[in-house]
Design an enzyme around this catalytic site. Structure first.
Site, PDB file in Angstrom:
ATOM      1  N   HIS A   1       1.633   4.276  -2.975  1.00 24.75           N
ATOM      2  CA  HIS A   1       1.637   5.734  -2.828  1.00 24.75           C
ATOM      3  C   HIS A   1       2.896   6.315  -3.470  1.00 24.75           C
ATOM      4  CE1 HIS A   1      -1.939   6.378  -0.566  1.00 24.75           C
ATOM      5  NE2 HIS A   1      -1.529   5.829   0.565  1.00 24.75           N
TER       6      HIS A   1
ATOM      7  N   HIS B   1       0.839  -1.203   0.000  1.00 26.62           N
ATOM      8  CA  HIS B   1       0.000   0.000   0.000  1.00 26.62           C
ATOM      9  C   HIS B   1       0.875   1.255   0.000  1.00 26.62           C
ATOM     10  CE1 HIS B   1      -3.676   2.302   1.386  1.00 26.62           C
ATOM     11  NE2 HIS B   1      -2.717   3.117   1.801  1.00 26.62           N
ATOM     12  N   GLU B   2       1.869   1.303   0.882  1.00 29.58           N
ATOM     13  CA  GLU B   2       2.716   2.496   0.972  1.00 29.58           C
ATOM     14  C   GLU B   2       3.598   2.647  -0.262  1.00 29.58           C
ATOM     15  OE1 GLU B   2       2.029   4.623   3.059  1.00 29.58           O
ATOM     16  OE2 GLU B   2       0.815   3.429   4.427  1.00 29.58           O
TER      17      GLU B   2
ATOM     18  N   HIS C   1      -5.656   7.308  -2.538  1.00 25.61           N
ATOM     19  CA  HIS C   1      -6.625   6.319  -2.077  1.00 25.61           C
ATOM     20  C   HIS C   1      -7.818   6.228  -3.028  1.00 25.61           C
ATOM     21  CE1 HIS C   1      -4.716   7.068   2.037  1.00 25.61           C
ATOM     22  NE2 HIS C   1      -4.448   5.820   1.724  1.00 25.61           N
TER      23      HIS C   1
END
Length: 748
Positions: A160, A156-157, A166
Site C-alpha cells: 500500500h 501487504h501494508e 486492493h
C-alpha cells in the site's frame, strides 16, 4: 514433572542428513497436556473490524488529495528511509526486517534506516493493520498492531505504501468475482467499491486471484460461514486472500512501477532448463564433464518438474559408474559480483552411485590481480546411494568477484551403478537457514494420522548454542478444525545449557514451510514467527516460563535422549488444500526451515526526528481530484479511528511521526485531525499538512505577495515598488512643470 501420554511409534525413513523421527499417536479423547498452540492466523479485515476501525478499503488511511497509483510523484525514491518505533512488539520488528528481505530478494525496492530525510516510513503499533498509499512526502505511519506481525500482512501494508490498492478494486473486477452485498457488514459496503482507470491502474496485467492484495472470501461478512466475495471460476475460491507471499503478478506490477531490472540479493539461479546452462562452464583441468540431461530415461527424474513434462525437466549429471577412482568433473558458475559479505548457496542433489563418491563445493576467488583463479574448498558431501533428491545449503563469505564450483569425484566405479545429480541452484546474499527438516512420503503421513498425532524434528543448534526443534501436526491438534496442518516450536536440552542464559528471552523463532519453486523470486513459502518472552508461561508447568531450561520445565524424549520443552505455535498453520497447491509437496516431500535468532539489539530502535519546517516538493497536488468515495461514512484522515483505540498504548511520551514537535502523549482525535480543516490561511493562501502542523503557502502575484504565519501581511515586489516610486516622482515633477508653465502664462 509432566505426565506423558502413551504413544505407539511408526518408523519412517527420512533424508540421511537428519535423524530418524517417529509419528506419535495420542490416545483418543486426549489433547496434549504439554502443548500451548495459538489460533489460526487472522486476516487484516478481521483484525481491523475487531479493533473498531472502518478505514478506506479496510486498511488504508486516505489523505484527501492523493491519487497515489496514477500520480508519479507518489513513487518513492529508493531506498526508502524507515524507523522502527519502540512501541512496536519485538516480534513485529523482526517480522518487518524479514519482510524487507523479501522485497530485496524479489525486487529492486530497498529500505534504509532513517537519517533525517523528509520522506520516510515509521512503523508503529497502533490498533489494527493499516497504511497510507504512496509517498506522502512527509513522515507517514504503517501500523503493525496486535496480530499484524506476520510477514505477509506486513508485505501487504508496505505494498500500500508503495502505491498499490486492493486487487478487487479494479475496474474489471466484476468480470472475475461476485460480490454478495447482502452479506456485507453494515457501513462496510464501501470496501467493495471499484474505481476507474483515472484512479488506479493495473499496469497492463491480468486480474490476479493469487494477489497478496486480494480480499479473502469472508472479508467483512455478517455470518462467519457465508462469504462476501466468490470467484466466477470456483477453483479460485480457496486461493483469493492468500497470505503467504507476493504472487508473480504482484512482483510484475511492483517491478514495473519502480522500473526494476534486477533484485538486490539474488545473485544466481539455475534450473538447467536451457541449453546454455545459465552460463556455467565445464572445468578445463578435470578428467570428465558434467552432462546436461533430461528426464526422458527411466529413473532419470529432475527436481524442477519431477518428470511431469515430456522433453523437459533438465539437470546436470556426472556418471561415476565407469572410469578410474579419483577422476573428477568440474562445473563452474559465471563470475559473480557480491554486494554483501555473506551468501547462501542452495541446491538439490542426489548421489546414486558408490558411497565413496564425493561432491565438493569450492569457490574460485579474485587473487587481487583481477583474475578469478584462487581456489578454496568450502564443503564436502559424501555419497549415500540415496535415490531421493535432497536439499543442501552452503554458506559462503565472499566480498570480491568469485565463482562457485561443483566438483564430482568418482569413489569406486566398480561398485557404482549411478552418479551425482544437480538441479535447482539458487545463490542469494542472505543467511542460510539454521535447521532444515525433510519429511518424505508426506501424503502417506497425512493419510495415516489423525488430529493430535505429531512428528518431532531432530535437534538443531543456533549460533549461541541453544538446542531447538519443530513439532508437526499433520492433521492439526485435537481442538483444530479438520483439514489443517499444525506447526509448533520447542527447545531441546543440549551440551551448552550450563553456560547459557535462562529463561531465554528476545529470541525469534521462524518456521518456514518451503515452496520448492526453483526460482526464489516466485516462491510463496509460509513463514510463521514469534519471539520468546518471560510472560509466556503455562499451567502445565505450574506457571513457569516455557523458555526456561528444558531439564527444568521439559519432559524427557527418548528419541533424542534429551529433554524437550512445551510446544508453542499454530494448530492451524496451513490448510491441506493450500498445501497441495504450488510446490510445497514436490516429490511427495515437505521441507521445513527453522531459525532461532537473537533480537535483543532491536529493543530500542526509535530515533529522534528533528523538528523542522519542511516544504516537500510534490505534496500539494494542484488540479487533481480526490478519490470518488461516494459514502460520507468512509473513514478519512480525521475520522478514521475511534476516540479510544488501544489500552496497550505506551504511557511514556512518544515522538509521533505526524507531530515532530515537543514530546507529548498521543492524543488520538487530535493525532488524526486534519490541521488544514478549516483552512487557517488568509488571503487565499493554501494550507499544507506538514508533519501534523498547518503550513501556509501564500499567494504570490506579479505585483504583490503575502507573508506571515497565516499569509496575513501583504507586500509589494521590490521591482514594482521602485517603479511606482519612480512613476510617482516623475508624475510630481511633471505636475510641477505643468503648474509652473500655466502660472507663467496667466501672469502674461
Amino acid at each position: 514433572m509432566l505426565w506423558t501420554l502413551p504413544v505407539c511409534l511408526l518408523s519412517l525413513s527420512f533424508s540421511a542428513h537428519i535423524a530418524a523421527v517417529s509419528i506419535q499417536h495420542l490416545s483418543t479423547g486426549h489433547d496434549h497436556d504439554d502443548v500451548d498452540v495459538g489460533e489460526q492466523q487472522k486476516d487484516i479485515s478481521e483484525i481491523n473490524s475487531a479493533a473498531g476501525l472502518n478505514l478506506f478499503q479496510g486498511d488504508i488511511l486516505l489523505p484527501r488529495t492523493r491519487n497515489a497509483l496514477r500520480d508519479p510523484s507518489s513513487r518513492w525514491k529508493l531506498p526508502i528511509p524507515y524507523i522502527l518505533a519502540d512501541n512496536l512488539d519485538l516480534n513485529a520488528k523482526g517480522a518487518i526486517l524479514n519482510a524487507f528481505e523479501m522485497f530485496r530478494l524479489k525486487s529492486c525496492v530497498d529500505f534504509k534506516p532513517y537519517e533525517g530525510e523528509s520522506s520516510y516510513i515509521i512503523f508503529q503499533q497502533f490498533s489494527g493493520c493499516w497504511s497510507m498509499v504512496g509517498d506522502q512526502h512527509v513522515g507517514q505511519n504503517i501500523s503493525i498492531g496486535e496480530g499484524c506481525d506476520y510477514k505477509a500482512i506486513i508485505e501487504h501494508e508496505i505494498l500500500h505504501a508503495l502505491g498499490f490498492f486492493h486487487e478487487q478494486s479494479r475496474t474489471d473486477r466484476d468480470d472475475y468475482v461476485n460480490i454478495w452485498w447482502n452479506e456485507i457488514m453494515t457501513d462496510y459496503e464501501h470496501n467493495f467499491n471499484t474505481y476507474d482507470d483515472k484512479t488506479i491502474t493495473d499496469l497492463n496485467t491480468p486480474y490476479d486471484y493469487e494477489s497478496l492484495m486480494h480480499y479473502g472470501p469472508f472479508s467483512f461478512n455478517k455470518n462467519e460461514t457465508i462469504p462476501t466475495i466468490t470467484t466466477k471460476i470456483p477453483e479460485f475460491n480457496a486461493i483469493i486472500g492468500q497470505r503467504l507471499d507476493f504472487s508473480a503478478t504482484d512482483l510484475t506490477r511492483l517491478n514495473r512501477m519502480y522500473n526494476c531490472t534486477r533484485t538486490h540479493t539474488l545473485l544466481d539461479h539455475c534450473a538447467f532448463e536451457k541449453t546454455n546452462i545459465c552460463g556455467m562452464i565445464q572445468g578445463t583441468r578435470d578428467d570428465a564433464d558434467w552432462v546436461h540431461e533430461d528426464s526422458s530415461q527411466p529413473g532419470q527424474v529432475d527436481h524442477t518438474l519431477v518428470g511431469r513434462c515430456k522433453a523437459a525437466g533438465y539437470f546436470m549429471y556426472f556418471n561415476t559408474s565407469s572410469g578410474v577412482t579419483g577422476e573428477v568433473a568440474l562445473l563452474e558458475s559465471r563470475i559473480l559480483y557480491p554486494k554483501r559479505k555473506q551468501q547462501c548457496l542452495q541446491f538439490f542433489y542426489k548421489m546414486t552411485g558408490s558411497p565413496a563418491d564425493r561432491l565438493l563445493i569450492w569457490v574460485r576467488r579474485d587473487d587481487n590481480t583481477g583474475n578469478v583463479c584462487q581456489l578454496a574448498k568450502i564443503q564436502t558431501f559424501q555419497g549415500d546411494s540415496d535415490h531421493n533428491w535432497k536439499i543442501a545449503h552452503v554458506t559462503l563469505n565472499e566480498e570480491k568477484k568469485f565463482r562457485y564450483v561443483f566438483q564430482g569425484t568418482k569413489g569406486d566405479p566398480g561398485n557404482s551403478d549411478g552418479g551425482i545429480y544437480l538441479d535447482d541452484i539458487t545463490l542469494t546474499e542472505t543467511p542460510c537457514p539454521t535447521g532444515v527438516w525433510t519429511i518424505r512420503n508426506i501424503s502417506q503421513v497425512l493419510e495415516n494420522t489423525v488430529k493430535g498425532d505429531r512428528l518431532v524434528s531432530p535437534r538443531f543448534y543456533n549460533s549461541e548454542g541453544y538446542g531447538f526443534g519443530v513439532t508437526l501436526y499433520p492433521n492439526g491438534r485435537i481442538t483444530s478444525n479438520s483439514g489443517y496442518l499444525g506447526l509448533a516450536f520447542h527447545l531441546y536440552s543440549g551440551d551448552n545449557d550450563v553456560i547459557l542464559e535462562w529463561p531465554v528471552e528476545n529470541r525469534q523463532a521462524i518456521m518456514t514451510i518451503l515452496d520448492q519453486e526453483p526460482d526464489a523470486r516466485n516462491r510463496m513459502s509460509l513463514s510463521l514467527m514469534f519471539t520468546t518472552s518471560k510472560y509466556q508461561t503455562s499451567s502445565a508447568i505450574n506457571g513457569s516460563v516455557i523458555w526456561d531450561r528444558p531439564t527444568k520445565v521439559g519432559v524427557y524424549d527418548k528419541d533424542c535422549d534429551c529433554f524437550r520443552s512445551i510446544d508453542w505455535g499454530w494448530g492451524q498453520a496451513i490448510s491441506h488444500q493450500m498445501l497441495m497447491r504450488r510446490n510445497f509437496l514436490k516429490d511427495d516431500t515437505l521441507i521445513i526451515f527453522v531459525d532461532f535468532k537473537d533480537l535483543t539489539h532491536l529493543r530500542q530502535t526509535e530515533v529522534p526526528i528533528p523538528s523542522r519546517s519542511v516544504i516537500p516538493r510534490g505534496l500539494l497536488l494542484q488540479g487533481q481530484e480526490p478519490l470518488a468515495l461516494g459514502d460520507s461514512r468512509i473513514a478519512m484522515m480525521e475520522e478514521s479511528l475511534p476516540r479510544r483505540l488501544d489500552q496497550r498504548q505506551p504511557s511514556r511520551p512518544k515522538r509521533s511521526v505526524e507531530n515532530t514537535g515537543p514530546m507529548e502523549d498521543h492524543n488520538w482525535p487530535q493525532y488524526f485531525r486534519d490541521p488544514c480543516d478549516p483552512n487557517p490561511c488568509q488571503n487565499e493562501g493554501t494550507c499544507v499538512n506538514v508533519k501534523g502542523m498547518a503550513s501556509c503557502r501564500c499567494v504570490s502575484g506579479h505585483a504583490f505577495f503575502y507573508t506571515g504565519e497565516r499569509c496575513q501581511a501583504m507586500h509589494v515586489h521590490g521591482s514594482l515598488l521602485g517603479l511606482l516610486i519612480g512613476c510617482i516622482t516623475a508624475l510630481i515633477f511633471l505636475t510641477f512643470i505643468t503648474f509652473s508653465n500655466t502660472y507663467q502664462k496667466l501672469r502674461q
